[in-house]
Each structure stands twice: as C-alpha cells, then as structure tokens.
Design a protein around this motif. Sequence first.
Motif, PDB file in Angstrom:
ATOM      1  N   PHE A 127      11.872  -4.233  -2.478  1.00 55.06           N
ATOM      2  CA  PHE A 127      11.698  -4.805  -0.961  1.00 55.06           C
ATOM      3  C   PHE A 127      11.613  -3.544  -0.064  1.00 55.06           C
ATOM      4  N   VAL A 128      10.728  -3.658   0.842  1.00 52.85           N
ATOM      5  CA  VAL A 128      10.634  -2.511   1.823  1.00 52.85           C
ATOM      6  C   VAL A 128      10.209  -3.087   3.308  1.00 52.85           C
ATOM      7  N   THR A 129      10.780  -2.399   4.001  1.00 54.09           N
ATOM      8  CA  THR A 129      10.396  -2.991   5.652  1.00 54.09           C
ATOM      9  C   THR A 129       8.866  -2.937   5.881  1.00 54.09           C
ATOM     10  N   ILE A 130       8.530  -3.657   6.804  1.00 58.20           N
ATOM     11  CA  ILE A 130       6.995  -3.765   7.035  1.00 58.20           C
ATOM     12  C   ILE A 130       6.640  -2.581   7.764  1.00 58.20           C
ATOM     13  N   ARG A 131       7.276  -2.030   8.805  1.00 57.33           N
ATOM     14  CA  ARG A 131       6.826  -1.131   9.488  1.00 57.33           C
ATOM     15  C   ARG A 131       7.513   0.316   9.045  1.00 57.33           C
ATOM     16  N   ALA A 132       6.778   1.512   8.834  1.00 57.49           N
ATOM     17  CA  ALA A 132       6.993   2.680   8.082  1.00 57.49           C
ATOM     18  C   ALA A 132       7.991   2.362   6.931  1.00 57.49           C
ATOM     19  N   PRO A 133       7.474   1.867   5.928  1.00 55.10           N
ATOM     20  CA  PRO A 133       7.912   1.351   4.647  1.00 55.10           C
ATOM     21  C   PRO A 133       9.128   2.021   4.173  1.00 55.10           C
ATOM     22  N   HIS A 134      10.229   1.779   4.132  1.00 55.36           N
ATOM     23  CA  HIS A 134      11.242   2.198   2.947  1.00 55.36           C
ATOM     24  C   HIS A 134      12.329   1.028   2.843  1.00 55.36           C
ATOM     25  N   ARG A 135      13.220   1.427   1.885  1.00 58.42           N
ATOM     26  CA  ARG A 135      14.125   0.466   1.225  1.00 58.42           C
ATOM     27  C   ARG A 135      14.999  -0.428   2.346  1.00 58.42           C
TER      28      ARG A 135
ATOM     29  N   LYS B 105       0.970  -1.240   0.061  1.00 56.38           N
ATOM     30  CA  LYS B 105      -0.062   0.000   0.080  1.00 56.38           C
ATOM     31  C   LYS B 105       0.921   1.191  -0.071  1.00 56.38           C
ATOM     32  N   ASP B 106       2.281   1.076   0.017  1.00 59.42           N
ATOM     33  CA  ASP B 106       3.122   2.216   0.008  1.00 59.42           C
ATOM     34  C   ASP B 106       3.337   2.867  -1.397  1.00 59.42           C
ATOM     35  N   ASP B 107       4.171   3.964  -1.407  1.00 58.19           N
ATOM     36  CA  ASP B 107       4.283   4.474  -2.608  1.00 58.19           C
ATOM     37  C   ASP B 107       6.001   4.547  -2.686  1.00 58.19           C
TER      38      ASP B 107
END
Length: 279
Positions: free
Chosen positions: A194-202, A187-189
């Motif tokens: 591949f991104v982290t689960i919490r506060a998605p970032h690389r 749901k993130d932009d």
Amino acid sequence: MIVSEAWQLYKADKQIQGYSSQTLKAYSVQLSLLINFFGDVNITDFTTESIKLYLGKVATELKASSLCHRIRFIKSLFKWALDENYVTTNPVASIKEPKLDSRIPKFLTEEEIELLREACDTTFEKALFEFMYSTGCRIGEVVSLDRHSINFSEQSVIVFGKGKKEREVYFNTRCSIWLKRYLEERKDDQQALFVTIRAPHRMSIAQMRYVIKQISLRAGINKCIHPHQLRHSYATTLINNGAPLEVIQNLLGHEKSETTRVYAYLSGQLRRELYKKFF
C-alpha cells in the motif's frame, strides 16, 4: 554508568533481539520521564524505596494501564542491567503491576462494517479496508508488507508480528478481487503493498489511520473508528461463527491465550445458542 549511557546499550541489545521501533520509541519516552524525575544519575543509585516513591507519585496521575507500561519498562531496564552485571541487585524485582480491569475490545457490528464498506470511494480504499478486515492484521504488520508477499493462489500472506514473529494470515475472495484491481491500477514501481496517492511511497501508520478515519467519517458512524477495531471485529466474526479460541489465537498472533480469551465475552449469539443446546 549513568542512565542515559545504560539506555544506549539496552536499546542496542533490544534491537538485536528484534524489538520493534514502536516499542523502543515508547520506551524512550518512559526513559525521559525517569530521568526528568531522578536526573541522569548512576544506575546503581536507584533503590526499591526511591522507585516506589516515584511510582507512587505518578500513580495518582495515570490510568492503571499507563502505570503498568511504566513499570514494565523499568523492570525490563533493570533486569537487563542485572543480567549484564551493571547492578548487583534488581531494585524493582519485588514491585508488582496494578491489577487491570478486564476490558472487552470494542468491535463493529455487521451493519457498521457494511456502512464502512460502502463508504470506500476508491479501489485503494476498498483494497485496504477489505485486507485489514479479512486478515485481522495489526496496522504495523500491514504497512510493512510488500506486493510480492501476496500469494493470490492460496489467498494468504506471511506477516511479521510483534517480536518479528512470522505467521501466515488469509484473506477472502472479496479482498482478493479488490487487491488485484488496486495493484493493476498502480503505475509506480514501489515494492510496498500500500502506497500513498501523491508521490507514491510506502504508507506510514499515521497515514493509514487517517485513511480509515476518513472512510468512517463518510460512513456517518457515530463513534470513533480506528484500525484496531477492524482486528477486533475480525476476531468477533470468527468466534461468532464457531471458530475455536486456539485457532483465533494463532491467526491473530497472540502469544498468550488470555489475550484471545477476552473475545469469548463478545460471542453473545454463540453463547445463547450453546445455552439452548446444552441447558
């Protein structure tokens, strides 16, 4: 020019040449060790004898591979200094690296691969595992990928390996299915694949290693599992299925054929078949 000043110029040149941040970080550690031993002296103060005494002192404390790494850095630094006319002679030109024993890469059996596959709990874990195993990518190559880089129609992706060398790698249908499901769930932009689960970032390399470690713990495999073993296992699968070494070399992004040839020792099944065929 003192060593620390030379390092800043050396580092800038290597960044321009495309050296990875990981390589330069490792080299900065070697620089600190060099300065701790000699002090931040003028780069022209080094002699072949003084460097041999330094290497001889640490040789008893290091593995051969670690000593090789230290020698490579010093050689690289002084070759650069000579090319840039900061020194008139290269004090390490005659110093040779110790001979390394041939080490057979540690790979996973088919059963262990299946156990890891079953231990993946989430769509993310399944997508990550299948991608790493079916492409044979280095972990540093995976973390830098963006989602738009994936070519689902060709089941391929362009990665940038060591020295930012570009190559195309491929993934199988199983991987394609889990990648699509994972990306559809997101749901993130964020642009990262591949991104982290919490506060998605690389994801970082350390975070990705942690994920693989957790999967291996759940799988109950009684050995230390790390992401590079998936790369070794990928290569082993290819060679056991009859892939030529030059093809594997290209897929893995190895600059030297000798690096790939070590996988020939892993192909026990293939060697037995060839023996029966030709003897």
